[in-house]
Scaffold this motif. Structure first.
Motif, PDB file in Angstrom:
ATOM      1  N   ASN A  99     -18.741  38.626   3.677  1.00 41.31           N
ATOM      2  CA  ASN A  99     -19.822  38.361   4.623  1.00 41.31           C
ATOM      3  C   ASN A  99     -19.267  38.153   6.035  1.00 41.31           C
TER       4      ASN A  99
ATOM      5  N   ARG B  82     -21.250  37.698   8.688  1.00 40.85           N
ATOM      6  CA  ARG B  82     -22.125  36.792   9.436  1.00 40.85           C
ATOM      7  C   ARG B  82     -21.763  35.335   9.179  1.00 40.85           C
ATOM      8  N   LEU B  83     -20.904  35.149   8.220  1.00 38.78           N
ATOM      9  CA  LEU B  83     -20.423  33.807   7.905  1.00 38.78           C
ATOM     10  C   LEU B  83     -18.913  33.946   7.725  1.00 38.78           C
ATOM     11  N   LYS B  84     -18.224  33.878   8.838  1.00 38.65           N
ATOM     12  CA  LYS B  84     -16.799  34.205   8.817  1.00 38.65           C
ATOM     13  C   LYS B  84     -16.044  33.264   7.886  1.00 38.65           C
ATOM     14  N   PRO B  85     -15.177  33.827   7.040  1.00 37.85           N
ATOM     15  CA  PRO B  85     -14.411  32.983   6.117  1.00 37.85           C
ATOM     16  C   PRO B  85     -13.675  31.878   6.868  1.00 37.85           C
ATOM     17  N   ALA B  86     -13.529  30.764   6.222  1.00 36.96           N
ATOM     18  CA  ALA B  86     -12.929  29.601   6.875  1.00 36.96           C
ATOM     19  C   ALA B  86     -11.813  29.030   6.019  1.00 36.96           C
TER      20      ALA B  86
ATOM     21  N   ARG C 245     -10.873  30.297  11.340  1.00 41.11           N
ATOM     22  CA  ARG C 245     -11.898  31.260  10.926  1.00 41.11           C
ATOM     23  C   ARG C 245     -11.286  32.651  10.901  1.00 41.11           C
TER      24      ARG C 245
ATOM     25  N   ALA D 240     -23.344  43.055   8.731  1.00 39.16           N
ATOM     26  CA  ALA D 240     -23.421  42.080   7.644  1.00 39.16           C
ATOM     27  C   ALA D 240     -22.070  41.841   6.965  1.00 39.16           C
ATOM     28  N   TYR D 241     -21.208  42.853   6.954  1.00 41.70           N
ATOM     29  CA  TYR D 241     -19.958  42.731   6.193  1.00 41.70           C
ATOM     30  C   TYR D 241     -18.774  43.240   7.011  1.00 41.70           C
TER      31      TYR D 241
ATOM     32  N   ARG E 240     -12.816  28.968   2.243  1.00 42.49           N
ATOM     33  CA  ARG E 240     -14.221  29.259   1.916  1.00 42.49           C
ATOM     34  C   ARG E 240     -14.526  30.702   2.287  1.00 42.49           C
ATOM     35  N   VAL E 241     -15.089  31.411   1.348  1.00 43.30           N
ATOM     36  CA  VAL E 241     -15.443  32.806   1.587  1.00 43.30           C
ATOM     37  C   VAL E 241     -16.815  33.073   0.986  1.00 43.30           C
ATOM     38  N   SER E 242     -17.647  33.745   1.763  1.00 46.63           N
ATOM     39  CA  SER E 242     -18.940  34.191   1.241  1.00 46.63           C
ATOM     40  C   SER E 242     -18.788  35.661   0.885  1.00 46.63           C
TER      41      SER E 242
END
Lengths: 108, 192
Positions: free
Chosen positions: A41, A43-47, A57, A68-69, A88-90
């Protein structure tokens, strides 16, 4: 320089094995590689939440047309100091039509 | 819903430094709406969220008896979720006056530093998506946990008596098979 190809793979552990979802390749820079068919994802950068409370990030300028990806493995530049934390990864596997969050303790 | 738990496997070439982890989370591979858990359903947990958008005051299921309620667990950073929104907007336009209340349960994936908890960001997302139905900020995941949700997007369809009748998850689009199935179920519950 140590060259590590440490793969940190999130995979299923139920009755059947499943392909890994993501791999974290220590760098520098740290690189997050998704398995085939797995989309990270954008739009929700891995942290990466380091133990010293800083948050890295992951990012890449290459994203899919709908933004989106990630279209290329996102990277993050590690700094001196903490070498462990929580990743954290979405991820949104293309065949599942859902997004799910991975939360993984890492150290290197 | 079928679920499975994920673990972590590591391999290393040359020096193995590391170590690591644990995982949280999970998956499931079916995207079809799941069947009802029982014929009559189970009582839907009450909504306790305090922060709402597109609503004059916090909504409570106890005040919505007599209406069919569709809960949509989503987050604006999830592409699967936002691509499903046009279908929900269509249901809202078609069925609101006939007794359907759609409620978005906006549940962040990441901690607050990612911006998903920010009300202003959610306001912008609702405007961008053309969402007119109520949305609750579920920043503490209280409602997410109460319903045992695991994936974005997920759906819970509640009947007029406050019972959970259908649950499911996964992106769907206007007039595809899943859209028609949810549509059928909404109409079924509205007719009861």
């Amino acid at each position: 320089m140590r060259r590590i190809a440490l793969l940190l793979l999130a995979t299923a552990t139920a009755c059947q094995s499943h392909p890994p979802l993501v791999a974290l390749q220590p760098g520098p820079p740290l690189r997050l590689v998704a398995a085939s068919g797995v989309r990270i994802n954008a739009r929700l950068k891995p942290a990466l939440e380091l133990d010293d409370r800083t948050v890295l990030r992951f990012d890449s300028p290459l994203v899919t047309p709908d933004s989106a990806y990630f279209a290329a493995a996102p990277t993050a530049a590690p700094h001196e100091g903490a070498r462990r934390g929580t990743l954290r990864v979405s991820v949104c596997p293309s065949g599942e039509a859902i997004c799910r969050s991975l939360e993984i303790a890492v150290a290197w | 819903m079928r679920t499975r738990r994920e673990g972590v496997v590591m391999t290393a070439s040359r020096t193995v430094l590391l170590v690591a982890g644990l995982v949280a989370v999970s998956a499931a591979a079916i995207r079809r709406p799941a069947p009802p858990s029982s014929a009559g359903g189970t009582p839907a947990p009450e909504l306790t969220n305090a922060s709402w958008l597109n609503a004059d005051r916090p909504l409570r299921l106890s005040e919505l008896r007599g209406r069919v309620v569709l809960l949509n667990f989503w987050v604006f950073t999830c592409g699967n979720c936002t691509r499903t929104v046009p279908s929900l907007v269509a249901y809202d336009r078609q069925y609101r006056e006939r007794g359907l209340t759609i409620i978005g349960i906006h549940t962040p994936e990441f901690p607050p530093y990612a911006g998903e908890h920010d009300k202003g960001n959610l306001v912008r997302a609702l405007l961008q998506q053309g969402i007119a139905y109520p949305n609750a900020q579920d920043n503490d995941r209280r409602t997410w946990d109460a319903y045992g949700i695991r994936y974005w997007p997920s759906f819970v369809l509640i009947g007029k008596r406050g019972m959970i009748r259908y649950t499911g998850y996964g992106e769907f689009h206007l007039n595809d098979g899943d859209f028609r199935e949810w549509d059928r179920r909404i109409r079924q519950l509205l007719a009861e």
